[in-house]
Design an enzyme around this catalytic site. Structure first.
Site, PDB file in Angstrom:
ATOM      1  CG  ASP A 186      -1.779   1.198   1.351  1.00  0.00           C
ATOM      2  OD1 ASP A 186      -2.644   1.369   0.488  1.00  0.00           O
ATOM      3  OD2 ASP A 186      -1.606   1.971   2.320  1.00  0.00           O
ATOM      4  CD  GLU A 191      -2.227   2.236  -3.401  1.00  0.00           C
ATOM      5  OE1 GLU A 191      -3.405   2.556  -3.678  1.00  0.00           O
ATOM      6  OE2 GLU A 191      -1.789   2.206  -2.238  1.00  0.00           O
TER       7      GLU A 191
END
Length: 667
Positions: free
Chosen positions: A345, A381
């Protein structure tokens, strides 16, 4: 509680956390600026025994306690300066969770006593209320597990099809799953779920965060909760709500079952920040252990956190012991739980160094040389909210990257936006502008048209606008640029023509996803036309809004997915491994001639991608408009797939192709 003493002869500073053996347990905690660290042992009645760790080397405080076995509950109290203006926030009145705890007992019970300072008096004040009754305790855990014949699957990237799912929401409404198990790993790896994934052709399930995370106080006050889990409390312990048994073994059982079915398990991990928020947040673990070491603080004013994540704080992975914690955590999930990879993330945050994003920096270098981590799947990401944080295409091999350009361009093309053919061709080709450099493979782009964050596929064809009223933020949250189209009616409808048109566009978008170069990722429920009622930010909706609906009446979309993944498996031309050695590609107009630069901007809705490899020639014919025809190149062509059965036919060398559809031909 039995009187305990340390045994200095068995104590080790090199093994952080609580490590049990046959005779007792070694405890070790890193805190470079502490003056004293107390190990706090709790009995079954909650009575606390404090023992000051007797030794310290290199900022690691440690001690071995004979007789301590698996199951023992514990925490820490860390003494040191309370000097916020210098970045220090030690407060021994606050019980702290071991960052290396492999299992947690209890939940955070929200109270303003969790703050290190006095509420209403600012963060320079000091709060002396005890928090032992409000904070989860670590549990000494023996991770030993009989893996039998389990082995890493190591599915090649070119053969990988990812299914992104919430570990709880996927099964909460599944009619084939035992009700008592729903929402847990036991349900996740149940026969009905695995059979469904195999039918779809899925090779990897990517789970939203399973690390123990905090329920935000402001959400609980509104009757909501943190559903997604991007609010990590501990990097080693699983979220206990996902365990029907409460034991780590349940997660290990689930991974073994997935592996036996040939399905890899990828974890979405959040190492860019923690749940403690800004300097005004609670003191639960890292802040009280050593705020100045674990977090990035403003260089000109260390009283304040330096935030590039939008969550209040940023973990300082540039610190060698914090980086070690992250690597130890990753290895724990690979070696103890045997997961097959990770999706990071806000991964740009992990690459930030003194001069900003550094693709050859410490974090990536550490992972790329690690003998355990270098062999698992690594997905970034590739953005964060800080300056220079958008880095799609900027990560080093062996990382793959989420490609939001794919999502946006595919959505734009199929809603008939003008001038989007060229952009769609880029995405069909694996986004070479972003990824064909630095010897990166053709599988570098993780392609998706929807993910947990944003509209589902069905909502993309059903809503012009987001409908996030249930989130309690007056519609201010969530993306506004959804590139969606309700196709004539906002939201649910009984109009059969509208429903048929939505299915038609959904099938065309799924075909574009699965036939494009790169690695396709399907959002759980998209294969069934799952809707979230137009809510594009269900982070706080642990209810029927956020849960996957298995009985939508649109389950026929799953047949399209299954057919497409089978087509992808059977034809190597759709899954090349390298840009340089990829099959020869050319682009054709509807009259069968080569596309010119001018043609990419014209209004013609039909074009084709011609692939040639090892004697096999294939055409992917795209029709973004109304019913149309395409003159085929010379050869004996046959239609092997169409998103609209029976509408793609060949007569006298001319293909008739229905509106808003995709067809695949071979020669």
């Amino acid at each position: 509680m039995t009187e305990r003493r340390f045994d200095a002869s068995l104590a080790r500073p090199d093994r952080l956390g609580a490590e049990p053996d046959a005779g007792g347990t070694n405890f070790a905690l890193f805190s470079d600026h502490a003056e004293k660290v107390e190990l706090c042992l709790f009995d079954a009645d909650g009575a606390e025994t404090r023992m000051a760790l007797p030794d310290m080397e290199g900022g690691v405080w440690f001690g071995y306690v004979p007789g301590i076995e698996a199951g023992q509950r514990y925490g820490y109290r860390v003494h040191g300066p309370y000097a916020p203006e210098a970045g220090h926030r030690f407060n021994p009145n606050k019980l702290l969770i071991d960052p290396y705890a492999r299992q947690l007992d209890g939940d955070v019970a929200w109270t303003d006593a969790l703050l290190g300072y006095k509420p209403g008096e600012g963060d320079l004040s000091f709060d002396d209320r005890d928090t032992a009754q409000h904070v989860p305790k670590g549990i000494v855990t023996d991770p030993t597990y009989d893996w039998d014949a389990d082995r890493a699957l190591s599915t090649p990237w070119a053969e990988t099809v990812i299914y992104e799912a919430h570990p709880r929401g996927l099964t909460m409404k599944h009619p084939g799953v035992v009700k008592a198990d729903r929402g847990t790993f036991r349900a996740l790896a149940s026969d009905p779920v695995i059979e469904h994934l195999l039918k779809l052709g899925v090779t990897a399930i990517e789970l939203l965060p399973v690390h123990a995370y905090l329920q935000d106080g402001h959400l609980l006050e509104k009757g909501l909760s943190n559903y997604w889990g991007y609010n990590t409390l501990n990097f080693f312990a699983p979220e206990k709500r996902y365990l029907a048994t409460g034991e780590l073994k349940e997660m290990q059982d689930a991974v073994r079952r997935f592996h036996k079915a040939g399905i890899e398990v990828i974890l979405d991990v959040v190492y860019n920040h923690t749940c403690e928020g800004s300097e005004l947040g609670p003191t639960l673990s890292f802040r009280g252990i050593d705020n100045l070491s674990y977090y990035l603080n403003a260089p000109d004013d260390p009283r304040h956190c330096y935030d590039v994540t939008g969550t209040g704080n940023t973990l300082d992975v540039g610190h060698p012991m914090v980086l070690r914690m992250v690597l130890d955590s990753l290895r724990h999930w690979v070696e103890v739980v045997r997961v097959d990879g990770f999706r990071f993330d806000l991964a740009s945050t992990l690459a930030r160094e003194g001069d900003g994003f550094e693709r050859e920096g410490t974090f990536f270098g550490a992972i790329r040389q690690d003998p355990v981590l270098r062999s698992v799947k690594l997905i970034a990401e590739p953005w964060d909210v800080g300056e220079g944080g958008y880095q799609v295409g900027g990560f080093p091999w062996p990382f793959r990257e989420w490609n939001d350009k794919f999502r946006d361009d595919v959505r734009s093309f199929w809603r008939r936006d003008e001038g989007t053919k060229g952009a769609l061709a880029e995405r069909l080709s694996g986004s070479p502008v972003q990824f064909d450099h630095s010897n990166r493979p053709a599988t570098s782009s993780v392609n998706f048209i929807s993910a947990h964050d944003g509209f589902t596929l069905w909502d993309t064809v059903s809503y012009d606008d987001k409908h996030n009223e249930a989130n309690g933020e007056d519609g201010r949250d969530g993306h506004d640029n959804n590139l969606s189209d309700n196709m004539g009616v906002e939201g649910e409808t009984d109009d059969e023509n509208v429903i048929a048109a939505r299915k038609r566009r959904a099938r065309a978008m799924l075909a574009t996803l699965i036939l494009s170069r790169g690695v396709p990722m399907i959002l759980a429920g998209d294969e069934n036309g799952n809707s979230q009622g137009g809510n594009n930010n269900v982070y706080c909706q642990d209810n029927e809004i956020g849960w996957t609906d298995w009985e939508t009446g649109r389950e026929d979309l799953a047949e399209t997915v299954a057919t497409l993944t089978r087509l992808r498996r059977d034809h190597p031309a759709f899954r090349p491994t390298r840009f340089a050695s990829a099959p020869a590609v050319s682009w054709l107009r509807s009259d069968g001639t080569a596309m010119s630069d001018e043609n990419w901007a014209d209004e013609a809705a039909v074009f084709a991608m011609r692939l040639e490899q090892e004697g096999e020639v294939a055409l992917i014919v795209i029709n973004g408009g109304d019913d149309d025809k395409m003159t085929l190149p010379e050869g004996e062509w046959s239609v092997i797939f169409s998103t609209e059965d029976g509408t793609a036919t060949i007569e006298n060398g001319v293909l008739s192709i229905g509106w808003q559809s995709v067809a695949v031909l071979t020669c």
